[in-house]
Design a protein around this motif. Structure first.
Motif, PDB file in Angstrom:
ATOM      1  N   LEU A  75     -62.789  18.714  37.939  1.00 44.07           N
ATOM      2  CA  LEU A  75     -63.939  18.618  37.045  1.00 44.07           C
ATOM      3  C   LEU A  75     -63.444  18.604  35.598  1.00 44.07           C
ATOM      4  O   LEU A  75     -63.181  19.659  35.012  1.00 44.07           O
ATOM      5  CB  LEU A  75     -64.890  19.802  37.255  1.00 44.07           C
ATOM      6  CG  LEU A  75     -65.620  19.884  38.595  1.00 44.07           C
ATOM      7  CD1 LEU A  75     -66.432  21.182  38.681  1.00 44.07           C
ATOM      8  CD2 LEU A  75     -66.539  18.676  38.783  1.00 44.07           C
ATOM      9  N   PRO A  76     -63.273  17.430  34.984  1.00 35.17           N
ATOM     10  CA  PRO A  76     -62.845  17.353  33.582  1.00 35.17           C
ATOM     11  C   PRO A  76     -64.011  17.685  32.655  1.00 35.17           C
ATOM     12  O   PRO A  76     -65.103  17.101  32.766  1.00 35.17           O
ATOM     13  CB  PRO A  76     -62.407  15.887  33.415  1.00 35.17           C
ATOM     14  CG  PRO A  76     -62.266  15.353  34.819  1.00 35.17           C
ATOM     15  CD  PRO A  76     -63.294  16.101  35.619  1.00 35.17           C
ATOM     16  N   LEU A  77     -63.794  18.625  31.737  1.00 37.98           N
ATOM     17  CA  LEU A  77     -64.849  19.085  30.844  1.00 37.98           C
ATOM     18  C   LEU A  77     -64.661  18.516  29.436  1.00 37.98           C
ATOM     19  O   LEU A  77     -63.573  18.077  29.055  1.00 37.98           O
ATOM     20  CB  LEU A  77     -64.867  20.613  30.792  1.00 37.98           C
ATOM     21  CG  LEU A  77     -65.088  21.316  32.136  1.00 37.98           C
ATOM     22  CD1 LEU A  77     -65.161  22.820  31.926  1.00 37.98           C
ATOM     23  CD2 LEU A  77     -66.347  20.805  32.840  1.00 37.98           C
ATOM     24  N   SER A  78     -65.737  18.582  28.668  1.00 35.44           N
ATOM     25  CA  SER A  78     -65.762  17.936  27.354  1.00 35.44           C
ATOM     26  C   SER A  78     -65.255  18.827  26.234  1.00 35.44           C
ATOM     27  O   SER A  78     -65.013  18.346  25.125  1.00 35.44           O
ATOM     28  CB  SER A  78     -67.189  17.481  27.021  1.00 35.44           C
ATOM     29  OG  SER A  78     -68.069  18.605  27.010  1.00 35.44           O
ATOM     30  N   SER A  79     -65.090  20.144  26.486  1.00 32.79           N
ATOM     31  CA  SER A  79     -64.658  21.030  25.405  1.00 32.79           C
ATOM     32  C   SER A  79     -63.853  22.210  25.954  1.00 32.79           C
ATOM     33  O   SER A  79     -64.068  22.647  27.091  1.00 32.79           O
ATOM     34  CB  SER A  79     -65.853  21.567  24.620  1.00 32.79           C
ATOM     35  OG  SER A  79     -66.566  22.541  25.370  1.00 32.79           O
ATOM     36  N   ASP A 132     -71.693  18.401  29.903  1.00 31.85           N
ATOM     37  CA  ASP A 132     -70.477  19.219  29.874  1.00 31.85           C
ATOM     38  C   ASP A 132     -69.245  18.454  30.346  1.00 31.85           C
ATOM     39  O   ASP A 132     -68.121  18.929  30.179  1.00 31.85           O
ATOM     40  CB  ASP A 132     -70.651  20.461  30.757  1.00 31.85           C
ATOM     41  CG  ASP A 132     -71.711  21.406  30.223  1.00 31.85           C
ATOM     42  OD1 ASP A 132     -71.714  21.655  28.997  1.00 31.85           O
ATOM     43  OD2 ASP A 132     -72.526  21.889  31.025  1.00 31.85           O
ATOM     44  N   LEU A 133     -69.429  17.279  30.962  1.00 31.33           N
ATOM     45  CA  LEU A 133     -68.313  16.531  31.516  1.00 31.33           C
ATOM     46  C   LEU A 133     -67.618  15.697  30.448  1.00 31.33           C
ATOM     47  O   LEU A 133     -68.238  15.259  29.472  1.00 31.33           O
ATOM     48  CB  LEU A 133     -68.804  15.611  32.641  1.00 31.33           C
ATOM     49  CG  LEU A 133     -69.410  16.316  33.860  1.00 31.33           C
ATOM     50  CD1 LEU A 133     -69.842  15.273  34.891  1.00 31.33           C
ATOM     51  CD2 LEU A 133     -68.430  17.300  34.472  1.00 31.33           C
ATOM     52  N   HIS A 134     -66.339  15.465  30.655  1.00 32.06           N
ATOM     53  CA  HIS A 134     -65.560  14.650  29.713  1.00 32.06           C
ATOM     54  C   HIS A 134     -66.067  13.211  29.748  1.00 32.06           C
ATOM     55  O   HIS A 134     -66.315  12.662  30.827  1.00 32.06           O
ATOM     56  CB  HIS A 134     -64.075  14.700  30.084  1.00 32.06           C
ATOM     57  CG  HIS A 134     -63.191  14.190  29.006  1.00 32.06           C
ATOM     58  ND1 HIS A 134     -62.899  12.850  28.847  1.00 32.06           N
ATOM     59  CD2 HIS A 134     -62.538  14.841  28.002  1.00 32.06           C
ATOM     60  CE1 HIS A 134     -62.099  12.690  27.810  1.00 32.06           C
ATOM     61  NE2 HIS A 134     -61.871  13.882  27.272  1.00 32.06           N
ATOM     62  N   PRO A 135     -66.227  12.571  28.589  1.00 27.63           N
ATOM     63  CA  PRO A 135     -66.805  11.227  28.577  1.00 27.63           C
ATOM     64  C   PRO A 135     -65.896  10.136  29.127  1.00 27.63           C
ATOM     65  O   PRO A 135     -66.381   9.059  29.501  1.00 27.63           O
ATOM     66  CB  PRO A 135     -67.092  10.985  27.089  1.00 27.63           C
ATOM     67  CG  PRO A 135     -66.142  11.877  26.361  1.00 27.63           C
ATOM     68  CD  PRO A 135     -66.005  13.099  27.224  1.00 27.63           C
TER      69      PRO A 135
END
Length: 291
Positions: free
Chosen positions: A173-177, A154-157
């Motif tokens: 918490l940077p998320l991926s979507s 779930d985390l941003h790459p």
């Protein structure tokens, strides 16, 4: 209601203005209480007023040393710095004293806020306290994953979780979507325990739609609030972290917050190149009712 006709509600003998900071035109924004008085009340009285106001924060300000002594109270705790309440305070000071830059003495920092008119609206610009960031520890990540039901996927790459400060302490918490951000849920009691254990004002879950445009959600369980629709202090911490991380921010970012709460709020952050430097946070302000 126009800004000039903002109603003040008396609580415990003190006038409370109600303003929404970082508004999106004539809607949205994060409500804040503002108390401007000759001398600050004692802490017990300020805490009681903030609890009765019921907003995530209320700012209290009194003249001191050619500026203003300012303290911030959430319904349950005092916080060292609050961005949206500072923006609301800047607008309230401009309404009373005209456009200008106002020096503010906080509990642990000196900052400024500028209040000015743009047509029929007011806007305010604050200079945050200095910023700093560090990687989030594995134990903290594990606990935050449990709290929000997240996994590593779930985390941003390209943007790692971090602990960041810009006047208050936040977990980023940077998320991926964007969808994963919209699905955010957590147990408020567990969130309060985690935030207080680490000294976090909020936890900022963010999604970068573009390098200079972020969507954000900010649980504020530490202050007795499930979620904040706009968090200027977290935006300052995020901006400082992006500079530390070498993110291609181009000197400024915009943050859209509160959208999933039905209260869209827009925050602009200008990022100077110097490590640790103050972040310039701006937004518009609208008046709310007096009750």
């Amino acid at each position: 209601m126009t800004l000039n006709s903002t109603a003040s509600q008396q609580i415990n003998g003190y006038p409370v203005d109600r303003l929404a900071a970082f508004s999106d035109g004539d809607s949205g924004g994060n409500p804040a209480g503002v108390v401007i008085c000759d001398t600050l009340p004692d802490a017990v009285t300020m805490q009681a007023i903030a609890a009765e106001v019921g907003y995530s924060e209320t700012a209290f300000a009194a003249p001191a040393d050619e500026g203003w002594r300012v303290r911030y109270f959430a319904p349950e705790i005092e916080v060292p710095f609050c961005g949206h309440a500072t923006i609301a305070l800047g607008a309230a000071l401009a309404m009373r004293h005209g456009e200008g830059v106002f020096a503010l003495q906080l509990n642990k920092a000196r900052i400024t806020v500028e209040g000015r008119r743009e047509g029929t609206r007011l806007m305010a610009i604050l200079q945050s306290p200095p910023t700093r960031s560090e990687p989030a520890s594995p134990d903290l990540l594990r606990d935050s994953f449990v709290l929000f039901g997240l996994t590593t996927a779930d985390l941003h790459p390209s943007l790692a979780p971090a602990v960041a400060e810009g006047g208050a302490r936040h977990l980023i918490l940077p998320l991926s979507s964007r969808q994963r951000l919209a699905e955010m849920r957590y147990d408020q009691a567990a969130g309060r325990t985690l935030m207080l254990a680490h000294g976090f004002a909020t936890i900022a879950l963010v999604y970068p739609e573009r390098p200079t445009f972020f969507h954000a959600r900010n649980p504020f369980a530490s202050g007795g609030v499930y979620e904040d629709p706009a968090t200027g202090a977290a935006a300052a911490a995020l901006a400082g972290y992006l500079r530390d991380a070498g993110w291609p921010h181009g000197g400024a970012i915009d943050v859209l917050q509160g959208e999933d709460m039905g209260s869209p709020s827009r925050i602009h952050a200008e990022i100077p190149p110097e490590t640790g430097a103050s972040i310039r946070i701006s937004g518009t302000v609208r008046a709310l009712g007096g009750s």
